[in-house]
Design a protein around this motif. Sequence first.
Motif, PDB file in Angstrom:
ATOM      1  N   ALA A 125     -16.188  12.215  -7.144  1.00  0.00           N
ATOM      2  CA  ALA A 125     -17.003  11.133  -7.710  1.00  0.00           C
ATOM      3  C   ALA A 125     -18.265  10.451  -6.573  1.00  0.00           C
ATOM      4  CB  ALA A 125     -16.376   9.973  -8.221  1.00  0.00           C
ATOM      5  N   ALA A 126     -17.726  10.216  -5.547  1.00  0.00           N
ATOM      6  CA  ALA A 126     -18.435   9.980  -4.240  1.00  0.00           C
ATOM      7  C   ALA A 126     -19.746  10.988  -4.090  1.00  0.00           C
ATOM      8  CB  ALA A 126     -17.729   9.563  -3.127  1.00  0.00           C
ATOM      9  N   HIS A 127     -19.058  12.038  -4.138  1.00  0.00           N
ATOM     10  CA  HIS A 127     -20.027  13.175  -3.794  1.00  0.00           C
ATOM     11  C   HIS A 127     -21.091  13.620  -5.026  1.00  0.00           C
ATOM     12  CE1 HIS A 127     -21.731  17.098  -2.477  1.00  0.00           C
ATOM     13  NE2 HIS A 127     -21.216  17.697  -3.689  1.00  0.00           N
ATOM     14  N   TYR A 128     -20.640  13.206  -6.189  1.00  0.00           N
ATOM     15  CA  TYR A 128     -21.678  13.448  -7.404  1.00  0.00           C
ATOM     16  C   TYR A 128     -22.397  12.151  -7.586  1.00  0.00           C
ATOM     17  CZ  TYR A 128     -18.765  17.483  -9.441  1.00  0.00           C
ATOM     18  OH  TYR A 128     -18.311  18.777  -9.605  1.00  0.00           O
ATOM     19  N   PHE A 129     -22.289  11.015  -7.474  1.00  0.00           N
ATOM     20  CA  PHE A 129     -22.663   9.878  -7.813  1.00  0.00           C
ATOM     21  C   PHE A 129     -23.259   9.045  -6.710  1.00  0.00           C
ATOM     22  CE2 PHE A 129     -19.370  10.293 -11.356  1.00  0.00           C
ATOM     23  CZ  PHE A 129     -20.362  10.843 -12.075  1.00  0.00           C
ATOM     24  N   GLY A 130     -23.138   9.653  -5.464  1.00  0.00           N
ATOM     25  CA  GLY A 130     -23.846   8.894  -4.407  1.00  0.00           C
ATOM     26  C   GLY A 130     -23.191   7.537  -4.025  1.00  0.00           C
ATOM     27  N   VAL A 131     -21.744   7.423  -4.088  1.00  0.00           N
ATOM     28  CA  VAL A 131     -21.283   6.039  -3.891  1.00  0.00           C
ATOM     29  C   VAL A 131     -20.278   6.464  -2.621  1.00  0.00           C
ATOM     30  CG1 VAL A 131     -19.540   4.364  -4.808  1.00  0.00           C
ATOM     31  CG2 VAL A 131     -21.016   5.454  -6.241  1.00  0.00           C
ATOM     32  N   GLU A 132     -20.800   5.672  -1.567  1.00  0.00           N
ATOM     33  CA  GLU A 132     -20.032   6.102  -0.571  1.00  0.00           C
ATOM     34  C   GLU A 132     -18.437   5.432  -0.514  1.00  0.00           C
ATOM     35  OE1 GLU A 132     -19.719   4.352   4.219  1.00  0.00           O
ATOM     36  OE2 GLU A 132     -21.445   3.688   2.963  1.00  0.00           O
ATOM     37  N   PRO A 133     -17.451   6.451  -0.237  1.00  0.00           N
ATOM     38  CA  PRO A 133     -16.139   6.111  -0.067  1.00  0.00           C
ATOM     39  C   PRO A 133     -15.674   5.549   1.212  1.00  0.00           C
ATOM     40  CG  PRO A 133     -16.376   8.389   0.429  1.00  0.00           C
ATOM     41  CD  PRO A 133     -17.680   7.818   0.083  1.00  0.00           C
ATOM     42  N   VAL A 134     -15.017   4.327   1.084  1.00  0.00           N
ATOM     43  CA  VAL A 134     -14.623   3.748   2.450  1.00  0.00           C
ATOM     44  C   VAL A 134     -13.136   3.918   2.143  1.00  0.00           C
ATOM     45  CG1 VAL A 134     -14.335   1.524   3.482  1.00  0.00           C
ATOM     46  CG2 VAL A 134     -16.519   1.914   2.243  1.00  0.00           C
ATOM     47  N   ALA A 135     -12.449   5.010   2.923  1.00  0.00           N
ATOM     48  CA  ALA A 135     -11.248   5.061   2.894  1.00  0.00           C
ATOM     49  C   ALA A 135     -10.546   4.272   3.926  1.00  0.00           C
ATOM     50  CB  ALA A 135     -10.863   6.467   3.226  1.00  0.00           C
ATOM     51  N   VAL A 136      -9.264   3.717   3.580  1.00  0.00           N
ATOM     52  CA  VAL A 136      -8.611   2.746   4.303  1.00  0.00           C
ATOM     53  C   VAL A 136      -7.262   3.253   4.389  1.00  0.00           C
ATOM     54  CG1 VAL A 136      -7.422   0.211   4.449  1.00  0.00           C
ATOM     55  CG2 VAL A 136      -9.744   0.643   3.220  1.00  0.00           C
ATOM     56  N   ASP A 137      -6.754   3.305   5.751  1.00  0.00           N
ATOM     57  CA  ASP A 137      -5.325   3.967   5.890  1.00  0.00           C
ATOM     58  C   ASP A 137      -4.213   3.173   5.236  1.00  0.00           C
ATOM     59  OD1 ASP A 137      -6.106   6.057   7.645  1.00  0.00           O
ATOM     60  OD2 ASP A 137      -6.178   4.917   9.251  1.00  0.00           O
ATOM     61  N   VAL A 138      -3.303   3.844   4.656  1.00  0.00           N
ATOM     62  CA  VAL A 138      -2.127   3.468   4.176  1.00  0.00           C
ATOM     63  C   VAL A 138      -0.985   2.924   5.283  1.00  0.00           C
ATOM     64  CG1 VAL A 138      -2.650   4.658   1.914  1.00  0.00           C
ATOM     65  CG2 VAL A 138      -1.111   5.539   3.696  1.00  0.00           C
ATOM     66  N   ASP A 139      -0.239   2.142   4.763  1.00  0.00           N
ATOM     67  CA  ASP A 139       0.804   1.877   5.589  1.00  0.00           C
ATOM     68  C   ASP A 139       1.724   3.213   5.887  1.00  0.00           C
ATOM     69  OD1 ASP A 139       3.855   1.301   6.090  1.00  0.00           O
ATOM     70  OD2 ASP A 139       3.258  -0.614   6.344  1.00  0.00           O
ATOM     71  N   PRO A 140       2.043   3.603   7.226  1.00  0.00           N
ATOM     72  CA  PRO A 140       2.336   4.802   7.708  1.00  0.00           C
ATOM     73  C   PRO A 140       4.028   4.929   7.376  1.00  0.00           C
ATOM     74  CG  PRO A 140       2.158   3.530   9.479  1.00  0.00           C
ATOM     75  CD  PRO A 140       1.479   2.832   8.563  1.00  0.00           C
ATOM     76  N   VAL A 141       4.653   3.942   6.986  1.00  0.00           N
ATOM     77  CA  VAL A 141       6.007   3.876   6.576  1.00  0.00           C
ATOM     78  C   VAL A 141       6.275   3.852   5.071  1.00  0.00           C
ATOM     79  CG1 VAL A 141       8.083   2.767   6.731  1.00  0.00           C
ATOM     80  CG2 VAL A 141       6.846   2.676   8.723  1.00  0.00           C
ATOM     81  N   THR A 142       5.575   3.018   4.508  1.00  0.00           N
ATOM     82  CA  THR A 142       5.631   3.111   3.071  1.00  0.00           C
ATOM     83  C   THR A 142       4.690   3.876   2.314  1.00  0.00           C
ATOM     84  OG1 THR A 142       3.992   1.077   2.566  1.00  0.00           O
ATOM     85  CG2 THR A 142       6.522   0.610   2.941  1.00  0.00           C
ATOM     86  N   MET A 143       3.744   4.234   2.855  1.00  0.00           N
ATOM     87  CA  MET A 143       2.745   5.305   2.370  1.00  0.00           C
ATOM     88  C   MET A 143       1.775   4.383   1.394  1.00  0.00           C
ATOM     89  SD  MET A 143       3.069   7.995   3.959  1.00  0.00           S
ATOM     90  CE  MET A 143       4.117   8.814   4.974  1.00  0.00           C
ATOM     91  N   ARG A 144       1.911   3.175   1.067  1.00  0.00           N
ATOM     92  CA  ARG A 144       1.376   2.206   0.097  1.00  0.00           C
ATOM     93  C   ARG A 144       0.137   1.607   0.681  1.00  0.00           C
ATOM     94  NH1 ARG A 144       6.676   0.796  -0.635  1.00  0.00           N
ATOM     95  NH2 ARG A 144       7.449   1.289  -3.019  1.00  0.00           N
ATOM     96  N   ALA A 145      -0.991   1.492   0.047  1.00  0.00           N
ATOM     97  CA  ALA A 145      -2.302   0.702   0.396  1.00  0.00           C
ATOM     98  C   ALA A 145      -1.747  -0.526   0.982  1.00  0.00           C
ATOM     99  CB  ALA A 145      -3.047   0.481  -0.819  1.00  0.00           C
ATOM    100  N   VAL A 146      -2.583  -1.025   2.064  1.00  0.00           N
ATOM    101  CA  VAL A 146      -2.397  -2.358   2.549  1.00  0.00           C
ATOM    102  C   VAL A 146      -3.386  -3.182   2.174  1.00  0.00           C
ATOM    103  CG1 VAL A 146      -2.387  -3.457   4.861  1.00  0.00           C
ATOM    104  CG2 VAL A 146      -1.350  -1.069   4.635  1.00  0.00           C
ATOM    105  N   PRO A 147      -3.146  -4.273   1.181  1.00  0.00           N
ATOM    106  CA  PRO A 147      -4.147  -5.234   0.784  1.00  0.00           C
ATOM    107  C   PRO A 147      -4.773  -5.909   1.702  1.00  0.00           C
ATOM    108  CG  PRO A 147      -1.817  -5.498  -0.414  1.00  0.00           C
ATOM    109  CD  PRO A 147      -1.765  -4.488   0.874  1.00  0.00           C
ATOM    110  N   GLU A 148      -4.373  -6.405   2.801  1.00  0.00           N
ATOM    111  CA  GLU A 148      -5.035  -6.914   3.961  1.00  0.00           C
ATOM    112  C   GLU A 148      -6.123  -6.012   4.394  1.00  0.00           C
ATOM    113  OE1 GLU A 148      -1.203  -8.812   3.669  1.00  0.00           O
ATOM    114  OE2 GLU A 148      -1.836  -6.709   3.908  1.00  0.00           O
ATOM    115  N   ALA A 149      -5.876  -4.750   4.683  1.00  0.00           N
ATOM    116  CA  ALA A 149      -6.918  -3.786   5.047  1.00  0.00           C
ATOM    117  C   ALA A 149      -8.116  -3.507   4.100  1.00  0.00           C
ATOM    118  CB  ALA A 149      -6.156  -2.523   5.445  1.00  0.00           C
ATOM    119  N   MET A 150      -7.491  -3.393   2.893  1.00  0.00           N
ATOM    120  CA  MET A 150      -8.387  -3.194   1.770  1.00  0.00           C
ATOM    121  C   MET A 150      -9.426  -4.254   1.504  1.00  0.00           C
ATOM    122  SD  MET A 150      -7.522  -0.082  -0.095  1.00  0.00           S
ATOM    123  CE  MET A 150      -7.863  -0.313  -1.680  1.00  0.00           C
TER     124      MET A 150
END
Length: 469
Positions: A125-150
């Motif tokens: 979608a980012a490629h098609y629509f010109g919306v820059e993806p800001v990818a935030v690393d997940v927690d390396p243990v739980t593999m879940r998104a980190v709310p504070e980092a997001m």
Amino acid sequence: MSDVLARLEALRGDDLPTHGGRTLAYVYDSGLADADAIGRTALASFGATNGLDPTAFPSLTAMERDLVAFARPLFHAPEASVGTVTSGGTESVLLAVQTARDAHPEIGRPAMVVPTSAHGAFHKAAHYFGVEPVAVDVDPVTMRAVPEAMTAAMDAHAGRVVLVAASTPSYAHGVIDPVGPIAAAAAERGVRCHVDACIGGWVLPWSDVAQPWDFAVPGVTSLSADLHKYAYTPKGVSLLLHRDAALRRPQFFASADWPGYTMLNATMQSTRSGGPLAAAWAVTQHIGAEGYRTLVATTLDATRALAEAVRSTEHLRLAAEPDASLLAVACDDALDVFTLSDEMGERGWFVQPQMAFRGLPATLHLTVCAATAGGVDDFVVALRDSVAAAVAAGPVQVAPELRAAAAQLDPATLDDAAFDGLLQLAGLGGEGGAVAVPKRMAPVNALLDAAPPRLREALLIAFLDRLTR
């Protein structure tokens, strides 16, 4: 006619099996023969209808309304919520991103904040629509998104962020992101929050989920859920729901700037067969909420049994504790997941290898469905035999000089001849510039795993290009 059908059947000879629960990616099997039969009949009956014009085929509009009405209480969506049937999860995600972008035409360089575990559809979608993806690393243990980092990423790109996303669960690791704090942070900043429940949307409503993950969370503005996954309908059908009609309105496209009919679309497609929609309607009506409750219980029991087998098998571990029906399996240095995948294939089980990424290990992906439950014992035997064989073979080795060369290559500077050479080196090259798919993919996957993501993408694009010439 019989000759044509026989040729079709012959073409299927090398395909993965779609029924029986032994293909643990790509396909979903309820094990219910009657549901399959109803879906196929509806698919054929409505195959010639066209969703382009809702006034020409009102039956399709009626079935779409019914599917949305079925889903609304499952996802705690308010009465004001609206929904659209799409061709699959990727289209649902594409539309969610496009709608968020078009809701803010005043933003010149729109961005979206996603965890690194978000499905690749967001990057498409980012490629098609010109919306820059800001990818935030997940927690390396739980593999879940980190709310504070997001949240920090939202603030770092303040004024540009049109969408924030969370997965329930993520495809790669099978874990549910903390939707509550992510959606709350987005709402505080006036940003839309999309929940990608494409793979979990027809599982989580009937499972014991500790935290709210859907429209029960106030800041969630849209949600996608695929029916051709755990609703067990023929492909391809997904639902995209918005909290209210105003949020959905930028999704629609209309054009009167030509002399033909005024184009009016709710989805990426214009012409679209009503067959998949009718099949989804028929299968969901046939199975019903209680039927899905039973199927989910069977699926989760099988998932727990497979997870315990992984925990108790030497050299293997779970990359993350599963929240739904997906497992990610990692291994120690005695073997590699690519050889393990090949060995499982030799024993009649398809498991999907996943490459290492940003310090996260390479894993095997297992999508467990209801039909897998009856084969759990056989799977465990095959898994342990495959581990023993992979340990005996040892990990696939990629020459250090090859790794170093791959790290230095810029795919933007390579021509067709260079890609042909690289495909040969990767074990994917055939004669005369053609491509060949080897029976055992471990050496290929190990080399791709060693390649930087951009080079891996370019190599696979070159492969697909040649495969389809």
